[in-house]
Design a protein around this motif. Structure first.
Motif, PDB file in Angstrom:
ATOM      1  N   GLN A   1      31.338  41.022  51.431  1.00  0.00           N
ATOM      2  CA  GLN A   1      31.931  39.819  50.834  1.00  0.00           C
ATOM      3  C   GLN A   1      31.101  39.336  49.649  1.00  0.00           C
ATOM      4  O   GLN A   1      31.637  38.876  48.643  1.00  0.00           O
ATOM      5  N   SER A   2      29.783  39.443  49.767  1.00  0.00           N
ATOM      6  CA  SER A   2      28.909  39.019  48.673  1.00  0.00           C
ATOM      7  C   SER A   2      29.117  39.890  47.442  1.00  0.00           C
ATOM      8  O   SER A   2      29.197  39.400  46.320  1.00  0.00           O
ATOM      9  N   VAL A   3      29.223  41.219  47.672  1.00  0.00           N
ATOM     10  CA  VAL A   3      29.461  42.136  46.554  1.00  0.00           C
ATOM     11  C   VAL A   3      30.804  41.833  45.905  1.00  0.00           C
ATOM     12  O   VAL A   3      30.931  41.767  44.682  1.00  0.00           O
ATOM     13  N   GLN A   4      31.842  41.627  46.749  1.00  0.00           N
ATOM     14  CA  GLN A   4      33.175  41.351  46.211  1.00  0.00           C
ATOM     15  C   GLN A   4      33.166  40.103  45.346  1.00  0.00           C
ATOM     16  O   GLN A   4      33.810  40.048  44.299  1.00  0.00           O
ATOM     17  N   SER A   5      32.446  39.067  45.778  1.00  0.00           N
ATOM     18  CA  SER A   5      32.478  37.801  45.042  1.00  0.00           C
ATOM     19  C   SER A   5      31.890  37.937  43.651  1.00  0.00           C
ATOM     20  O   SER A   5      32.166  37.133  42.771  1.00  0.00           O
ATOM     21  N   ASP A   6      31.061  38.973  43.458  1.00  0.00           N
ATOM     22  CA  ASP A   6      30.445  39.179  42.143  1.00  0.00           C
ATOM     23  C   ASP A   6      31.311  40.045  41.234  1.00  0.00           C
ATOM     24  O   ASP A   6      31.052  40.139  40.035  1.00  0.00           O
ATOM     25  N   LEU A   7      32.309  40.713  41.803  1.00  0.00           N
ATOM     26  CA  LEU A   7      33.138  41.612  41.020  1.00  0.00           C
ATOM     27  C   LEU A   7      34.231  40.849  40.274  1.00  0.00           C
ATOM     28  O   LEU A   7      34.636  39.763  40.687  1.00  0.00           O
ATOM     29  N   ALA A   8      34.702  41.443  39.184  1.00  0.00           N
ATOM     30  CA  ALA A   8      35.794  40.831  38.409  1.00  0.00           C
ATOM     31  C   ALA A   8      36.852  41.890  38.133  1.00  0.00           C
ATOM     32  O   ALA A   8      37.056  42.292  36.980  1.00  0.00           O
ATOM     33  N   PRO A   9      37.532  42.374  39.172  1.00  0.00           N
ATOM     34  CA  PRO A   9      38.552  43.408  38.960  1.00  0.00           C
ATOM     35  C   PRO A   9      39.740  42.863  38.182  1.00  0.00           C
ATOM     36  O   PRO A   9      40.016  41.658  38.192  1.00  0.00           O
ATOM     37  N   ILE A  10      40.426  43.769  37.517  1.00  0.00           N
ATOM     38  CA  ILE A  10      41.651  43.409  36.789  1.00  0.00           C
ATOM     39  C   ILE A  10      42.835  43.923  37.595  1.00  0.00           C
ATOM     40  O   ILE A  10      42.952  45.117  37.868  1.00  0.00           O
ATOM     41  N   PHE A  11      43.706  43.007  37.987  1.00  0.00           N
ATOM     42  CA  PHE A  11      44.924  43.353  38.700  1.00  0.00           C
ATOM     43  C   PHE A  11      46.104  43.195  37.748  1.00  0.00           C
ATOM     44  O   PHE A  11      46.366  42.097  37.254  1.00  0.00           O
ATOM     45  N   ALA A  12      46.775  44.299  37.478  1.00  0.00           N
ATOM     46  CA  ALA A  12      47.993  44.253  36.669  1.00  0.00           C
ATOM     47  C   ALA A  12      49.173  44.086  37.616  1.00  0.00           C
ATOM     48  O   ALA A  12      49.292  44.805  38.607  1.00  0.00           O
ATOM     49  N   ILE A  13      50.032  43.120  37.328  1.00  0.00           N
ATOM     50  CA  ILE A  13      51.188  42.841  38.182  1.00  0.00           C
ATOM     51  C   ILE A  13      52.414  42.648  37.299  1.00  0.00           C
ATOM     52  O   ILE A  13      52.331  41.988  36.259  1.00  0.00           O
ATOM     53  N   ILE A  14      53.546  43.212  37.711  1.00  0.00           N
ATOM     54  CA  ILE A  14      54.802  42.957  37.003  1.00  0.00           C
ATOM     55  C   ILE A  14      55.863  42.539  38.014  1.00  0.00           C
ATOM     56  O   ILE A  14      56.097  43.233  39.012  1.00  0.00           O
ATOM     57  N   VAL A  15      56.472  41.388  37.760  1.00  0.00           N
ATOM     58  CA  VAL A  15      57.591  40.903  38.573  1.00  0.00           C
ATOM     59  C   VAL A  15      58.798  40.706  37.666  1.00  0.00           C
ATOM     60  O   VAL A  15      58.661  40.496  36.464  1.00  0.00           O
ATOM     61  N   GLY A  16      60.005  40.770  38.278  1.00  0.00           N
ATOM     62  CA  GLY A  16      61.213  40.698  37.471  1.00  0.00           C
ATOM     63  C   GLY A  16      62.100  39.511  37.746  1.00  0.00           C
ATOM     64  O   GLY A  16      63.070  39.289  37.014  1.00  0.00           O
ATOM     65  N   GLU A  17      61.804  38.728  38.802  1.00  0.00           N
ATOM     66  CA  GLU A  17      62.644  37.583  39.103  1.00  0.00           C
ATOM     67  C   GLU A  17      61.882  36.601  39.978  1.00  0.00           C
ATOM     68  O   GLU A  17      60.731  36.827  40.339  1.00  0.00           O
ATOM     69  N   HIS A  18      62.554  35.485  40.332  1.00  0.00           N
ATOM     70  CA  HIS A  18      61.865  34.377  40.987  1.00  0.00           C
ATOM     71  C   HIS A  18      61.313  34.747  42.361  1.00  0.00           C
ATOM     72  O   HIS A  18      60.237  34.278  42.739  1.00  0.00           O
ATOM     73  N   SER A  19      62.024  35.571  43.123  1.00  0.00           N
ATOM     74  CA  SER A  19      61.504  35.961  44.442  1.00  0.00           C
ATOM     75  C   SER A  19      60.215  36.766  44.275  1.00  0.00           C
ATOM     76  O   SER A  19      59.267  36.613  45.056  1.00  0.00           O
ATOM     77  N   GLY A  20      60.160  37.612  43.244  1.00  0.00           N
ATOM     78  CA  GLY A  20      58.945  38.369  42.957  1.00  0.00           C
ATOM     79  C   GLY A  20      57.808  37.471  42.504  1.00  0.00           C
ATOM     80  O   GLY A  20      56.633  37.717  42.823  1.00  0.00           O
TER      81      GLY A  20
END
Length: 388
Positions: free
Chosen positions: A8-27
């Motif tokens: 958890q400590s290692v994760q908190s220091d990371l800054a990953p980039i998450f690419a996300i694409i949604v097409g409508e309101h439910s997404g």
């Protein structure tokens, strides 16, 4: 410090980039829930791609407006094909250049799966959140999904069984709506919150969230409301709209067809309107699952562009098209399709549900709710984290 605390400590220091694409309101709703959970693992994470208003409120960086992808139906997509191809080419080039740690396509399979396949070939890990309806039509798409993704996140339990049969990695996460919506939705509280009549029977007219849906469904819905009102003048009609743009479109159609029909239009409070209602007349879609989780009787309708309808009729082999019936594997709620979406069919079905006991239906909906309540956003985020 134990191993979990160290991780958890290692994760908190990371800054990953998450690419996300949604097409409508439910997404957009799914994307926002996923962002919140991923941020618990990675407080410094960056989110970029194409998102909706809920995601933007959480700091999402959108390269294009979500409405660019909000097109449904084979014929309708053809009319926008050049623009859609431009958008996909632009985001593909952007992600290949900037290399996110994970790409997550949320629904919109015709757009996202091609993009996912290109990114996976470039060594970028890909997730598809919300399974396409491969169990309903074009079953061989499962092999394309296998080529395009490292993991499918499915919302519905029967989808997981389908992917397991084809040995394609899939995690059943449940449905976030089942987590968010209480097991018991209080009708009196909902009416008080919306300033609606306490004692009148209320029917919600819900013709969809897309412009084309409103064009096709508002006229028969209004004609049905007029007939219902003629037989019971105490009936109250409420219309929830997803945005001010759709509210304006609805009001314009109503002014032409039923200018004197008393209707309350409420923007941005769809779940509250459903909870306040006694019966729902609605377009097919994810919102029918919301209605089942809120446990209100409904009549589900859909009308396609004529060419789209005939193509779908040829390609799709399903006994039902609505989520409540598919999940129950039996007819819980009536479905009307294409030429059946007329007052002569709608009105008797609404009356039956307005004036007869619906306790058995409520029990069936509760079973669906418990089956889908799995802490979906948390499970989805965990699956994405494990890919990293």
């Amino acid at each position: 410090m134990d191993n979990e605390s160290t991780a958890q400590s290692v994760q908190s220091d990371l800054a990953p980039i998450f690419a996300i694409i949604v097409g409508e309101h439910s997404g957009d709703t799914l994307g926002a829930g996923l962002m919140l959970e991923l941020t618990r693992h990675y407080p410094n994470a960056k989110f970029i791609g194409i998102g909706g208003p809920k995601m933007l409120d959480l700091g999402f960086e959108s390269l294009f407006a979500m409405d660019e992808l909000s097109v449904m139906g084979l014929v309708e997509v053809l009319g926008r094909i050049r623009r859609l191809l431009h958008v996909r080419k632009t985001v593909t080039q952007y992600f290949i250049k900037h290399r996110p740690d994970v790409f997550i396509g949320i629904d919109a399979p015709d757009f996202n799966l091609n993009l996912e396949e290109k990114l996976k070939k470039q060594g970028i890990k890909t997730v598809h959140y919300v399974s396409p309806s491969v169990w309903a039509w074009r079953e061989k798409r499962v092999f394309k999904i296998e080529k395009a993704t490292n993991m499918v996140l499915s919302l519905l339990p029967f989808e997981k069984k389908f992917y397991d049969k084809h040995q394609v990695p899939c995690t059943f996460v449940g449905h976030p709506l089942a987590d968010d919506i209480p097991l018991n939705s209080n009708k009196e509280e909902a009416r008080a919150g919306l300033s609606l009549a306490k004692d009148n029977k209320i029917v919600a007219l819900m013709p969809g969230s897309r412009g084309g849906e409103l064009e096709r469904l508002v006229p028969p819905f209004l004609a049905s409301a007029q007939q219902l009102r003629a037989s019971d003048p105490t009936l109250t009609f409420v219309v929830p709209m997803i945005s001010e743009k759709r509210t304006a479109q609805f009001n314009q159609i109503k002014q032409t067809i039923a200018p004197d029909l008393p209707i309350t239009v409420i923007t941005g409070k769809t779940q509250e309107v459903m909870a306040a209602s006694d019966c729902l007349l609605m377009a097919s879609g994810t919102v029918t699952l919301e209605a089942a989780l809120i446990k209100r009787p409904m009549v589900i309708c859909y009308k396609f562009n004529l060419i789209t309808y005939w193509l779908a009729k040829w390609l799709v082999k399903l006994q039902w098209f609505s989520l409540p019936n598919l999940l129950a594997n039996k007819t819980l709620v009536p479905e009307l399709l294409q030429d059946e979406v007329e007052p002569e069919y709608i009105v008797p079905l609404i009356k039956e549900r307005l004036y007869n006991d619906q306790n058995n239906l409520t029990d069936e909906f509760t079973n669906i709710h418990l089956q889908l309540r799995q802490n979906a956003s948390e499970k989805a985020a965990k699956a994405v984290v494990e890919l990293l």
